[in-house]
Design a protein around this motif. Structure first.
Motif, PDB file in Angstrom:
ATOM      1  N   ASP A   1       0.891  -1.138  -0.140  1.00 11.90           N
ATOM      2  CA  ASP A   1       0.094   0.004   0.033  1.00 11.90           C
ATOM      3  C   ASP A   1       0.915   1.093   0.022  1.00 11.90           C
ATOM      4  O   ASP A   1       2.070   1.165   0.330  1.00 11.90           O
ATOM      5  CB  ASP A   1      -0.973  -0.051   1.268  1.00 11.90           C
ATOM      6  CG  ASP A   1      -2.281   0.841   1.050  1.00 11.90           C
ATOM      7  OD1 ASP A   1      -2.366   1.285   0.144  1.00 11.90           O
ATOM      8  OD2 ASP A   1      -3.063   0.539   1.760  1.00 11.90           O
ATOM      9  N   GLY A   2       0.276   2.368  -0.316  1.00  8.87           N
ATOM     10  CA  GLY A   2       0.784   3.740  -0.420  1.00  8.87           C
ATOM     11  C   GLY A   2       0.831   4.251   1.160  1.00  8.87           C
ATOM     12  O   GLY A   2       0.303   3.654   2.073  1.00  8.87           O
ATOM     13  N   ALA A   3       1.437   5.464   1.290  1.00 13.19           N
ATOM     14  CA  ALA A   3       1.101   6.260   2.607  1.00 13.19           C
ATOM     15  C   ALA A   3       1.363   7.665   2.246  1.00 13.19           C
ATOM     16  O   ALA A   3       1.919   8.068   1.229  1.00 13.19           O
ATOM     17  CB  ALA A   3       2.408   5.814   3.437  1.00 13.19           C
ATOM     18  N   ASP A   4       0.888   8.738   2.843  1.00 13.67           N
ATOM     19  CA  ASP A   4       1.147  10.246   2.800  1.00 13.67           C
ATOM     20  C   ASP A   4       2.273  10.514   3.712  1.00 13.67           C
ATOM     21  O   ASP A   4       2.861  11.459   3.301  1.00 13.67           O
ATOM     22  CB  ASP A   4      -0.168  10.726   3.398  1.00 13.67           C
ATOM     23  CG  ASP A   4      -1.372  10.357   2.669  1.00 13.67           C
ATOM     24  OD1 ASP A   4      -1.537  10.630   1.479  1.00 13.67           O
ATOM     25  OD2 ASP A   4      -2.452   9.818   3.219  1.00 13.67           O
ATOM     26  N   GLU A   5       2.664   9.788   4.752  1.00 15.56           N
ATOM     27  CA  GLU A   5       3.831  10.244   5.650  1.00 15.56           C
ATOM     28  C   GLU A   5       4.226   8.715   6.084  1.00 15.56           C
ATOM     29  O   GLU A   5       3.462   7.899   6.661  1.00 15.56           O
ATOM     30  CB  GLU A   5       3.755  11.231   6.621  1.00 15.56           C
ATOM     31  CG  GLU A   5       3.546  12.669   6.292  1.00 15.56           C
ATOM     32  CD  GLU A   5       3.617  13.723   7.206  1.00 15.56           C
ATOM     33  OE1 GLU A   5       3.934  14.697   6.848  1.00 15.56           O
ATOM     34  OE2 GLU A   5       3.289  13.183   8.648  1.00 15.56           O
ATOM     35  N   ILE A   6       5.601   8.658   5.921  1.00 14.73           N
ATOM     36  CA  ILE A   6       6.309   7.414   6.389  1.00 14.73           C
ATOM     37  C   ILE A   6       7.427   7.960   7.368  1.00 14.73           C
ATOM     38  O   ILE A   6       8.349   8.673   6.908  1.00 14.73           O
ATOM     39  CB  ILE A   6       6.902   6.641   5.423  1.00 14.73           C
ATOM     40  CG1 ILE A   6       5.950   6.326   4.364  1.00 14.73           C
ATOM     41  CG2 ILE A   6       7.577   5.341   6.020  1.00 14.73           C
ATOM     42  CD1 ILE A   6       6.642   5.605   3.235  1.00 14.73           C
ATOM     43  N   ASP A   7       7.529   7.524   8.940  1.00 12.32           N
ATOM     44  CA  ASP A   7       8.794   8.143   9.594  1.00 12.32           C
ATOM     45  C   ASP A   7       9.843   6.965   9.604  1.00 12.32           C
ATOM     46  O   ASP A   7       9.759   5.881   9.370  1.00 12.32           O
ATOM     47  CB  ASP A   7       8.228   8.828  10.785  1.00 12.32           C
ATOM     48  CG  ASP A   7       7.841   7.737  12.019  1.00 12.32           C
ATOM     49  OD1 ASP A   7       8.225   6.384  11.701  1.00 12.32           O
ATOM     50  OD2 ASP A   7       7.365   7.956  12.848  1.00 12.32           O
ATOM     51  N   PRO A   8      10.782   7.319  10.058  1.00  4.29           N
ATOM     52  CA  PRO A   8      11.978   6.236  10.410  1.00  4.29           C
ATOM     53  C   PRO A   8      11.654   5.280  11.272  1.00  4.29           C
ATOM     54  O   PRO A   8      12.387   3.952  11.107  1.00  4.29           O
ATOM     55  CB  PRO A   8      13.177   7.267  10.919  1.00  4.29           C
ATOM     56  CG  PRO A   8      13.079   8.681  10.533  1.00  4.29           C
ATOM     57  CD  PRO A   8      11.218   8.620  10.917  1.00  4.29           C
ATOM     58  N   GLN A   9      10.672   5.214  12.053  1.00  2.00           N
ATOM     59  CA  GLN A   9      10.205   3.977  12.925  1.00  2.00           C
ATOM     60  C   GLN A   9       9.149   3.213  12.006  1.00  2.00           C
ATOM     61  O   GLN A   9       8.624   2.178  12.620  1.00  2.00           O
ATOM     62  CB  GLN A   9       9.717   4.440  14.289  1.00  2.00           C
ATOM     63  CG  GLN A   9      10.591   4.999  15.316  1.00  2.00           C
ATOM     64  CD  GLN A   9      11.141   6.381  14.727  1.00  2.00           C
ATOM     65  OE1 GLN A   9      10.396   7.496  14.393  1.00  2.00           O
ATOM     66  NE2 GLN A   9      12.594   6.691  14.737  1.00  2.00           N
ATOM     67  N   GLY A  10       8.698   3.647  10.991  1.00  2.00           N
ATOM     68  CA  GLY A  10       7.912   2.896  10.229  1.00  2.00           C
ATOM     69  C   GLY A  10       6.430   3.202  10.516  1.00  2.00           C
ATOM     70  O   GLY A  10       5.527   2.583  10.203  1.00  2.00           O
ATOM     71  N   GLN A  11       6.102   4.471  11.249  1.00  2.00           N
ATOM     72  CA  GLN A  11       4.626   4.961  11.747  1.00  2.00           C
ATOM     73  C   GLN A  11       4.342   5.881  10.294  1.00  2.00           C
ATOM     74  O   GLN A  11       5.050   6.184   9.794  1.00  2.00           O
ATOM     75  CB  GLN A  11       4.830   5.638  12.770  1.00  2.00           C
ATOM     76  CG  GLN A  11       5.330   4.965  14.054  1.00  2.00           C
ATOM     77  CD  GLN A  11       5.521   5.885  15.327  1.00  2.00           C
ATOM     78  OE1 GLN A  11       5.158   5.631  16.201  1.00  2.00           O
ATOM     79  NE2 GLN A  11       6.094   6.909  14.992  1.00  2.00           N
ATOM     80  N   LEU A  12       3.084   5.681   9.895  1.00  2.00           N
ATOM     81  CA  LEU A  12       2.610   6.093   8.982  1.00  2.00           C
ATOM     82  C   LEU A  12       1.292   6.886   8.988  1.00  2.00           C
ATOM     83  O   LEU A  12       0.349   6.724  10.028  1.00  2.00           O
ATOM     84  CB  LEU A  12       2.025   4.811   7.814  1.00  2.00           C
ATOM     85  CG  LEU A  12       2.937   3.661   7.605  1.00  2.00           C
ATOM     86  CD1 LEU A  12       2.130   2.616   6.990  1.00  2.00           C
ATOM     87  CD2 LEU A  12       4.187   4.144   6.833  1.00  2.00           C
ATOM     88  N   ILE A  13       1.167   7.808   8.500  1.00  2.00           N
ATOM     89  CA  ILE A  13      -0.090   8.598   8.077  1.00  2.00           C
ATOM     90  C   ILE A  13      -0.766   8.141   6.841  1.00  2.00           C
ATOM     91  O   ILE A  13       0.093   8.115   5.803  1.00  2.00           O
ATOM     92  CB  ILE A  13       0.225   9.947   8.429  1.00  2.00           C
ATOM     93  CG1 ILE A  13       0.233  10.500   9.707  1.00  2.00           C
ATOM     94  CG2 ILE A  13      -1.464  10.594   7.638  1.00  2.00           C
ATOM     95  CD1 ILE A  13       0.331  12.036   9.875  1.00  2.00           C
ATOM     96  N   LYS A  14      -1.946   7.708   6.660  1.00  2.00           N
ATOM     97  CA  LYS A  14      -2.415   7.247   5.504  1.00  2.00           C
ATOM     98  C   LYS A  14      -3.974   7.824   5.545  1.00  2.00           C
ATOM     99  O   LYS A  14      -4.449   8.357   6.666  1.00  2.00           O
ATOM    100  CB  LYS A  14      -2.690   5.730   5.451  1.00  2.00           C
ATOM    101  CG  LYS A  14      -1.202   5.172   5.092  1.00  2.00           C
ATOM    102  CD  LYS A  14      -1.188   3.428   5.231  1.00  2.00           C
ATOM    103  CE  LYS A  14      -2.324   2.856   4.219  1.00  2.00           C
ATOM    104  NZ  LYS A  14      -2.284   3.548   2.938  1.00  2.00           N
ATOM    105  N   GLY A  15      -4.873   7.575   4.497  1.00  2.00           N
ATOM    106  CA  GLY A  15      -6.170   8.157   4.167  1.00  2.00           C
ATOM    107  C   GLY A  15      -6.290   9.439   3.579  1.00  2.00           C
ATOM    108  O   GLY A  15      -7.352   9.926   3.412  1.00  2.00           O
ATOM    109  N   GLY A  16      -5.324  10.112   2.967  1.00  2.00           N
ATOM    110  CA  GLY A  16      -5.401  11.212   1.828  1.00  2.00           C
ATOM    111  C   GLY A  16      -6.454  10.891   0.821  1.00  2.00           C
ATOM    112  O   GLY A  16      -7.073  11.676   0.547  1.00  2.00           O
ATOM    113  N   GLY A  17      -6.642   9.758   0.472  1.00  2.00           N
ATOM    114  CA  GLY A  17      -7.735   9.336  -0.456  1.00  2.00           C
ATOM    115  C   GLY A  17      -8.698   8.782  -0.018  1.00  2.00           C
ATOM    116  O   GLY A  17      -9.853   8.511  -0.530  1.00  2.00           O
ATOM    117  N   GLY A  18      -8.884   8.604   1.460  1.00  2.00           N
ATOM    118  CA  GLY A  18     -10.090   8.496   1.930  1.00  2.00           C
ATOM    119  C   GLY A  18     -10.334   6.862   2.281  1.00  2.00           C
ATOM    120  O   GLY A  18     -11.306   6.545   2.774  1.00  2.00           O
TER     121      GLY A  18
END
Length: 229
Positions: A84-101
């Motif tokens: 899957d894609g992501a809107d943000e990825i940090d060095p710990q592998g935490q993500l922000i997703k959902g820009g596409g809903g």
């Protein structure tokens, strides 16, 4: 230097090698996953046998157009991987997703997979989460109460109901999305837990301890793999 679309295509084509013959897998949503779908469609036409569990109506449409057979979580015993894609990825592998809903179904599919692989261009890899607004999927009834709780708690700077063409955006599962603006997110697990405990919240776009690795495309043509666990 490659264009943004060329970078995304490189990452998508690279990730296609992870999908093996006979595999059931989770197929994500977004602009980089688009290129993964295109590449897998070519390989299916050449004899690759796979079945994809899609994460959104958009992915269903693209996968069918590409000739990729689909299934769902209730029909498969296991998913070795979800890509899957992501809107943000940090060095710990935490993500922000959902820009596409599509965050709810994306998270359900990711949770069902043995490994979640994130594909993105280099702009999505950040030192700290929070610049991209955090999507929060909510029940439509009483959504303003959720907005009030978020603002009263002071965990984010502002909250906005997502709209499309001047009307509230409706997710595939008939919910609203609240976009929460932070300056930065210091403790993603704590914020995720707090928001999920608000009555009326369906799910957040914070993906914590879910990603196994990220495939990052760069403008110089490199494709980098970053392992988180």
């Amino acid at each position: 230097m490659l264009s943004s679309e060329e970078v995304k295509k490189n990452a998508g084509v690279f990730a296609a090698d992870l999908v093996k013959n006979g595999m059931n897998f989770g197929l994500g949503t977004g602009s980089t996953v688009y290129w993964l779908i295109r590449e897998l469609g070519v390989r299916v036409s050449q004899g690759l046998e796979i079945r994809a569990v899609p994460t959104s109506a958009q992915t269903v449409s693209l996968a069918l157009e590409a000739g990729i057979p689909l299934t769902d979580l209730d029909q498969v015993a296991q998913l070795p991987i979800a890509i899957d894609g992501a809107d943000e990825i940090d060095p710990q592998g935490q993500l922000i997703k959902g820009g596409g809903g599509a965050l709810l179904q994306e998270k359900i599919v990711a949770a069902a997979a043995e490994k979640m692989i994130v594909i993105a261009d280099g702009s999505k890899y950040v030192s700290q989460l929070g610049r991209f607004p955090l999507p929060v999927e909510v029940i439509r009834f009483g959504y303003k109460q959720v907005m009030r709780r978020l603002l009263d708690a002071g965990i984010c700077r502002s909250v906005k109901l997502r709209e499309k063409n001047g009307t509230p955006f409706i997710t595939d599962h008939q919910h609203y999305i609240l976009d929460c603006q932070f300056d930065h997110i210091d403790d993603a697990p704590a914020i995720n837990t707090f928001i999920r405990n608000i009555t009326g919240v369906v799910e957040t776009g914070l993906f914590v301890r879910m990603a196994s690795s990220a495939i990052i495309g760069h403008s110089d043509g490199r494709v980098e793999t970053i392992n988180f666990r």
